[in-house]
Design a protein around this motif. Structure first.
Motif, PDB file in Angstrom:
ATOM      1  N   ASP A  69     -39.181 102.047 168.170  1.00  0.00           N
ATOM      2  CA  ASP A  69     -38.168 101.644 167.193  1.00  0.00           C
ATOM      3  C   ASP A  69     -38.167 100.121 167.102  1.00  0.00           C
ATOM      4  OD1 ASP A  69     -35.881 101.072 165.739  1.00  0.00           O
ATOM      5  OD2 ASP A  69     -34.493 101.776 167.282  1.00  0.00           O
ATOM      6  N   ILE A  70     -38.394  99.579 165.910  1.00  0.00           N
ATOM      7  CA  ILE A  70     -38.438  98.125 165.740  1.00  0.00           C
ATOM      8  C   ILE A  70     -37.301  97.622 164.852  1.00  0.00           C
ATOM      9  CG2 ILE A  70     -40.907  97.935 166.163  1.00  0.00           C
ATOM     10  CD1 ILE A  70     -41.324  97.837 163.126  1.00  0.00           C
ATOM     11  N   ALA A  71     -36.316  98.469 164.575  1.00  0.00           N
ATOM     12  CA  ALA A  71     -35.208  98.073 163.707  1.00  0.00           C
ATOM     13  C   ALA A  71     -33.876  98.018 164.455  1.00  0.00           C
ATOM     14  CB  ALA A  71     -35.097  99.020 162.516  1.00  0.00           C
ATOM     15  N   GLY A  72     -33.917  98.127 165.768  1.00  0.00           N
ATOM     16  CA  GLY A  72     -32.705  97.993 166.559  1.00  0.00           C
ATOM     17  C   GLY A  72     -31.711  99.119 166.410  1.00  0.00           C
ATOM     18  N   LYS A  73     -32.189 100.354 166.175  1.00  0.00           N
ATOM     19  CA  LYS A  73     -31.313 101.507 166.014  1.00  0.00           C
ATOM     20  C   LYS A  73     -31.163 102.317 167.290  1.00  0.00           C
ATOM     21  CE  LYS A  73     -30.670 100.794 161.581  1.00  0.00           C
ATOM     22  NZ  LYS A  73     -29.355 100.416 161.023  1.00  0.00           N
ATOM     23  N   HIS A  74     -31.596 101.753 168.411  1.00  0.00           N
ATOM     24  CA  HIS A  74     -31.436 102.372 169.726  1.00  0.00           C
ATOM     25  C   HIS A  74     -32.208 103.685 169.852  1.00  0.00           C
ATOM     26  CE1 HIS A  74     -28.290  99.390 170.243  1.00  0.00           C
ATOM     27  NE2 HIS A  74     -27.679  99.862 169.165  1.00  0.00           N
ATOM     28  N   GLU A  75     -33.371 103.748 169.219  1.00  0.00           N
ATOM     29  CA  GLU A  75     -34.162 104.974 169.282  1.00  0.00           C
ATOM     30  C   GLU A  75     -35.391 104.841 170.176  1.00  0.00           C
ATOM     31  OE1 GLU A  75     -34.660 106.902 165.504  1.00  0.00           O
ATOM     32  OE2 GLU A  75     -32.644 106.311 164.853  1.00  0.00           O
ATOM     33  N   GLY A  76     -35.516 103.719 170.860  1.00  0.00           N
ATOM     34  CA  GLY A  76     -36.446 103.588 171.962  1.00  0.00           C
ATOM     35  C   GLY A  76     -37.900 103.847 171.656  1.00  0.00           C
ATOM     36  N   THR A  77     -38.564 104.471 172.634  1.00  0.00           N
ATOM     37  CA  THR A  77     -40.014 104.673 172.594  1.00  0.00           C
ATOM     38  C   THR A  77     -40.344 106.129 172.853  1.00  0.00           C
ATOM     39  OG1 THR A  77     -40.325 102.446 173.494  1.00  0.00           O
ATOM     40  CG2 THR A  77     -42.214 103.935 173.591  1.00  0.00           C
ATOM     41  N   THR A  78     -41.343 106.642 172.147  1.00  0.00           N
ATOM     42  CA  THR A  78     -41.898 107.959 172.453  1.00  0.00           C
ATOM     43  C   THR A  78     -43.402 107.843 172.614  1.00  0.00           C
ATOM     44  OG1 THR A  78     -42.159 108.552 170.109  1.00  0.00           O
ATOM     45  CG2 THR A  78     -40.101 109.193 171.194  1.00  0.00           C
ATOM     46  N   ALA A  79     -43.962 108.715 173.424  1.00  0.00           N
ATOM     47  CA  ALA A  79     -45.413 108.809 173.597  1.00  0.00           C
ATOM     48  C   ALA A  79     -45.795 110.282 173.535  1.00  0.00           C
ATOM     49  CB  ALA A  79     -45.847 108.205 174.934  1.00  0.00           C
TER      50      ALA A  79
END
Length: 280
Positions: free
Chosen positions: A161-171
């Protein structure tokens, strides 16, 4: 998108890879399988490529929902050289913009930027979500890679997430076996897994103290960990060099701390879809 010297290969790819799992179509979530290329054909950097399609999907209304929705979804693909816009095969991106950093007959590495065209979750989706906040659409940056043989594809992707919506990272990592019992028909099947960061899992499956009071659900903090495991089966049929028909079924399971979330009403998530695609 995979670009090949033969239009039929590109069409089969899109028909096999744009049906997404266990989430609203055109939004990325932890239960979405990484898409898998259908061909290891020779790639080229020359010329423009276009494709149009329409899919109809039955998906859970949100990750962990016990109710589903039917949703149509347009499929658009435009490419020039190593650049692409639209559905991004290999990257688990329903709609985005990106480029291949490296490509050969078997291996591909690329980057993509995308934005959720629908909210991954709304409180109005189900009475069970009453008192919980909506999850807004966000922008994602994705690094992806795939290795493709005639009978097997392996795809990995990391999305942030690069828009600061608190959706973190997935792999995510998916394996897909391929088999053609008759001319023009390709069958696929295989397992996949997705890991979610603590921030991602908290946004989609956590309940903070304030939300607990409003929703009457117990407070819950899942932490990082496996967010989904799945099995995917699909079929693609090339009517001619332009038209392709595809279908896919995905069974996802929300395991461990994610599956134990009070947000989750159903741990097993099913998605069904059909698509028609035209390549020109």
């Amino acid at each position: 998108m995979l670009y090949t010297k033969r239009p039929i290969d590109m069409g089969r790819l899109i028909a096999l890879t744009t049906i997404l799992a266990s989430c609203p179509v055109l939004a990325q979530t932890s239960t979405t399988p990484a898409v898998v290329a259908s061909s290891a054909a020779q790639v080229t950097d020359d010329g423009w490529r276009y494709s149009l399609g329409l899919g109809v999907f039955e998906t859970p209304r949100y990750p962990g929902a016990s109710v589903t929705r039917f949703q149509p979804a347009p499929i658009v693909g435009v490419g020039y050289g190593r650049f692409f816009f639209g559905s991004v095969a290999d990257a688990n991106v329903p709609f985005g913009l990106g480029a291949f950093l490296y490509r050969d007959n078997h291996f591909r590495l690329g980057i993509a930027l995308s934005y959720d065209l629908v909210k991954p979750r709304k409180a109005s989706d189900d009475v069970h979500l009453s008192g919980l906040p909506d999850i807004d659409g966000t922008a994602h940056a994705t690094l992806f890679a795939s290795y493709n043989l005639d009978w097997l594809s392996v795809v990995g992707a990391v999305s942030q997430d690069i828009a600061g919506k608190h959706e973190g990272t997935t792999a995510s990592l998916d394996l897909m076996g391929k088999y053609s019992p008759v001319n023009r028909l390709t069958l696929t099947a295989g397992p996949g897994i997705t890991w979610g960061s603590a921030q991602y899992n908290q946004t989609f499956f956590g309940v903070n103290a304030g939300d607990s009071v409003r929703s009457e659900l117990p407070a819950y903090s899942p932490g990082s960990g496996i967010a989904a495991v799945r099995v995917t089966a699909g079929a693609s049929y090339a009517l001619n060099k332009h038209w392709n028909l595809g279908a896919r079924v995905v069974a996802s399971r929300l395991p461990g701390v994610v599956g134990n979330s009070p947000v989750v009403e159903k741990k097993t998530q099913m998605t069904y879809g059909v698509i028609a695609n035209y390549v020109f």
